[in-house]
Design a protein around this motif. Structure first.
Motif, mmCIF file in Angstrom:
data_model
loop_
_atom_site.group_PDB
_atom_site.id
_atom_site.type_symbol
_atom_site.label_atom_id
_atom_site.label_comp_id
_atom_site.label_asym_id
_atom_site.label_seq_id
_atom_site.Cartn_x
_atom_site.Cartn_y
_atom_site.Cartn_z
ATOM 1 N N GLY A 70 44.720 37.520 32.278
ATOM 2 C CA GLY A 70 43.342 37.827 31.923
ATOM 3 C C GLY A 70 42.501 36.571 32.076
ATOM 4 O O GLY A 70 42.881 35.639 32.765
ATOM 5 N N PHE A 74 37.363 37.959 34.804
ATOM 6 C CA PHE A 74 37.217 39.408 34.747
ATOM 7 C C PHE A 74 35.799 39.838 34.356
ATOM 8 O O PHE A 74 35.432 40.984 34.586
ATOM 9 N N LEU A 108 41.128 45.758 41.400
ATOM 10 C CA LEU A 108 42.217 45.651 40.437
ATOM 11 C C LEU A 108 43.188 46.785 40.707
ATOM 12 O O LEU A 108 42.781 47.946 40.822
ATOM 13 N N TYR A 116 51.209 48.132 42.906
ATOM 14 C CA TYR A 116 51.579 47.146 41.875
ATOM 15 C C TYR A 116 53.091 46.896 41.933
ATOM 16 O O TYR A 116 53.545 45.743 41.955
ATOM 17 N N ASN A 138 47.617 41.784 35.036
ATOM 18 C CA ASN A 138 46.610 42.331 35.932
ATOM 19 C C ASN A 138 46.932 41.882 37.352
ATOM 20 O O ASN A 138 47.326 40.737 37.570
#
Length: 162
Positions: A70, A74, A108, A116, A138
């Motif tokens: 994070g 962001f 994202l 992912y 993330n």
């Protein structure tokens, strides 16, 4: 500075006579440099807020992939998909410059989606380890739109350094 002076400075390289390298040769040099490195500066922003974050990347499928717990980057990513990456060597002289500026679109990637999971496999990170985290990592994916290269070595081959 006046507007005209800013404009002149901003378009300096656009107006300078350039000897262009064949596109495939340039692409090979750029990809080689990208793959020789693994850290970039990721610039994100929205409105009058700008953040530049040093971050590790992987490059595959013609995209940059960055895992992040994070952070303030962001704030910009939420509202603005346009980002810029800088990859560069440590400066030691004008005759030995190597750097890239990559303008791109960020997205994202949904945790534990197919993309992912494929990236986790590419990085050799077990999904079980990722699933044990208090909150998922993330995954930022940047698709390059434009890449500007500055390699002093291009001049030795008879081309412009940019």
């Amino acid at each position: 500075m006046t507007h005209e002076e800013f404009e002149k400075a901003a378009t300096y390289w656009d107006k300078k006579e350039q000897t262009e390298m064949p596109k495939e040769t340039l692409k090979q040099a750029v990809y080689k440099f990208i793959n020789e490195n693994n850290t970039c500066a990721l610039a994100t922003g929205t409105g009058d807020y700008i953040r530049c974050t040093p971050i590790e990347y992987s490059f595959h499928d013609d995209k940059f992939w960055m895992l992040s717990e994070g952070g303030r980057k962001f704030i910009g990513l939420e509202k603005n998909e346009n980002v810029c990456l800088a990859v560069y060597d440590k400066y030691d002289s004008f005759g030995n410059l190597r750097s890239l500026q990559i303008m791109g679109k960020a997205e994202l990637i949904e945790p534990f989606s197919e993309a992912y999971n494929a990236h986790a496999e590419y990085k050799k990170i077990p999904l079980t380890a990722l699933k044990k985290l208090a909150s998922p990592m993330n995954l930022i994916c940047v698709t390059p739109v434009e890449i500007d290269a500055l390699f002093s070595e291009f001049k030795k081959a008879g081309y412009s350094s940019r």
